[in-house]
Design an enzyme around this catalytic site. Structure first.
Site, PDB file in Angstrom:
ATOM      1  N   GLU A 147       0.841  -1.197   0.000  1.00  0.00           N
ATOM      2  CA  GLU A 147       0.000   0.000   0.000  1.00  0.00           C
ATOM      3  C   GLU A 147       0.879   1.251   0.000  1.00  0.00           C
ATOM      4  OE1 GLU A 147      -3.838   1.743   2.507  1.00  0.00           O
ATOM      5  OE2 GLU A 147      -2.429   0.414   3.527  1.00  0.00           O
ATOM      6  N   LYS A 192      -9.934   1.598  -2.531  1.00  0.00           N
ATOM      7  CA  LYS A 192     -10.157   1.113  -1.165  1.00  0.00           C
ATOM      8  C   LYS A 192     -11.590   1.395  -0.728  1.00  0.00           C
ATOM      9  CE  LYS A 192      -7.686   1.281   3.288  1.00  0.00           C
ATOM     10  NZ  LYS A 192      -6.502   1.911   3.941  1.00  0.00           N
ATOM     11  N   CYS A 236      -5.705  -3.158   2.575  1.00  0.00           N
ATOM     12  CA  CYS A 236      -5.485  -2.956   4.005  1.00  0.00           C
ATOM     13  C   CYS A 236      -6.754  -3.120   4.847  1.00  0.00           C
ATOM     14  CB  CYS A 236      -4.839  -1.581   4.226  1.00  0.00           C
ATOM     15  SG  CYS A 236      -4.041  -1.420   5.848  1.00  0.00           S
TER      16      CYS A 236
END
Length: 356
Positions: free
Chosen positions: A104, A188, A230
Site C-alpha cells: 500500500e 479502497k 489494508c
C-alpha cells in the site's frame, strides 16, 4: 452446476427416504421422514453430505504459480520509489514469481498529509505520463518482466469533467498483465478511521473517499483473484463474495501499524483463508521508524488451510510461495464448507453487486 446438483441430491434423498418408508405390505402406511428412528435419519443425512462433498467442482487455479510479496522501503522521493520498486519487481520475477505484489502507498509516504501532493490522475485511462508516472512505471514493470503485477496502491486524484476545482482522492490499486495492459483498478472500499486511546488515531476520510465495488481480476493463465486494500481485510463480506465468485487468492496490499499489526495482521490473513479456503497474501511496506507512520511489516502468504507459508520480519525483503490449486480442493473436500452453507437460514452475500 448448482441446479443439476440440487436435483440429483433431491432424487437421491427421495430414493433413500422411500427405501425406508415404503410399506412392507398393503396393511402398512407410509411414515413421514421425521418419524423415522434417529439412527436412520442420521444415516440418511450422512449419505447426503457425502454425496454433496464428492460433487465435482472446477479447479480454481489452473496450474501452480509462484506469488511474491515485496516488502518495500519507500521514502519521500516518488521517482526514487518507482525506480526502487522496478528493481525489486525484477528481482522477484527473476526468482520465478509470476504474480508480484507491491505494498500500500508504495510510491509515497503513508499519511493524510501526503495523499493530495502525491496523488495522480488515472482516469480517463490510460493517463498521460505527466498525469500518472506511477501508472506507466507499473505497466513497464509488468511488461518488462512478463508478470501479473498487483501494484500495491497509490493516492489517486479524480477530477470530474467540467469541474476542475472539484477534486476527489482515493487510495487505489492498479493491476497489470504480462503485456503491460491494465486489467483492473480497485479503490479502497473501507477507509481507515480509527481511534485507540493512547495508541493511535487515524482518519483517512479527512482526505480520501471510498471506492464502491468488489474487485475481481481474471488472470487468463491461472484463474481469478480478488484485490482489496489494508482495512478492507477487516470486512469479511468482501472476501466471502470473492471466494463465492471463484477466486483462488485474496490479495491485500496493506500498511497495518505497530499497534494493530501485532494484534490482528496475521490473524486477519489466517481468518480470511480459513473462512474461504483459498490463498491469502498480505503485502506491507517495510518499517521505517523515522517516518511519521510506522508500518508493521510482516508480509505473509497463507494457504487454504490457514497455515502461514511464509512471513517476513519488519525490514525490506521479498517473500514468496507456490500456490497450488489442488491444495484448495483438498481443503474444500476435507472440510466441505461450500456444500454445507445454509442459504435457507442466512443470505448469500455473493449475490451482491460485483464489478469485475
Amino acid at each position: 452446476m448448482r441446479t443439476a446438483t440440487s436435483r440429483t441430491l433431491r432424487i437421491f434423498t427421495n430414493s433413500l427416504i422411500a427405501s425406508f418408508t415404503r410399506p412392507k405390505s398393503s396393511t402398512y402406511h407410509h411414515r413421514p421422514f421425521s418419524a423415522l428412528p434417529t439412527t436412520t435419519r442420521l444415516l440418511l443425512h450422512s449419505q447426503i453430505r457425502k454425496m454433496a462433498s464428492s460433487t465435482k467442482h472446477p479447479i480454481l487455479l489452473k496450474k501452480p504459480v509462484k506469488l511474491a510479496c515485496i516488502q518495500l522501503a519507500s521514502g519521500a522521493d516518488k521517482s526514487a520509489n518507482l525506480s526502487h520498486a522496478a528493481d525489486k519487481v525484477r528481482e522477484a520475477a527473476s526468482g520465478g514469481a509470476k504474480i508480484v505484489v507491491l505494498p500500500e502507498c508504495f510510491n509515497s509516504p503513508y499519511g493524510c498529509d501526503f495523499f493530495p501532493s502525491y496523488a495522480e490522475q488515472l482516469l480517463p485511462s490510460p493517463p498521460t505520463a505527466e498525469q500518472s508516472p506511477s501508472f506507466h512505471a507499473l505497466s513497464a514493470m509488468a511488461r518488462d518482466n512478463g508478470i501479473y503485477l498487483v501494484g500495491g496502491s497509490i493516492p489517486e486524484l479524480a477530477i470530474e469533467e467540467g469541474t476542475e476545482d472539484k477534486k476527489t482522492y482515493y487510495n487505489t490499486s492498479l493491476i497489470f498483465g504480462p503485456d503491460g495492459k491494465l486489467l483492473a483498478l480497485h479503490r479502497k472500499v473501507h477507509l481507515f478511521d480509527i481511534d485507540i486511546p493512547g495508541k493511535i488515531k487515524f482518519k483517512e476520510s479527512d482526505v480520501l473517499s471510498p471506492g464502491n465495488s468488489v474487485t475481481l481480476v481474471d488472470l487468463p493463465d491461472y484463474g481469478r483473484i480478488a484485490v482489496a486494500i489494508c482495512y478492507d481485510i477487516r470486512f469479511p463480506e468482501l472476501a466471502m463474495i470473492a471466494a463465492r465468485k471463484g477466486c483462488f487468492a485474496l490479495i491485500y496490499p496493506g500498511a497495518f501499524n505497530t499497534t494493530t499489526g501485532p494484534l490482528h495482521w496475521r490473524l486477519q490473513g489466517q481468518a480470511r483463508a480459513m473462512d474461504n479456503q483459498i490463498y491469502v497474501a498480505l503485502c506491507s511496506p517495510a518499517r521505517d521508524m523515522s517516518a511519521g507512520y510506522h508500518a508493521y511489516g510482516h508480509s505473509l502468504i497463507v494457504d487454504p488451510m490457514a497455515q502461514v507459508l511464509v512471513e517476513a520480519e519488519e525490514g525490506e525483503t521479498i517473500v514468496s510461495a507456490e500456490l497450488d490449486g489442488t491444495k484448495i480442493e483438498e481443503a474444500r473436500s476435507g472440510i466441505p464448507l461450500r456444500d454445507q452453507r445454509r442459504f435457507d437460514i442466512y443470505p448469500d452475500v455473493s449475490q451482491a453487486k460485483v464489478s469485475s
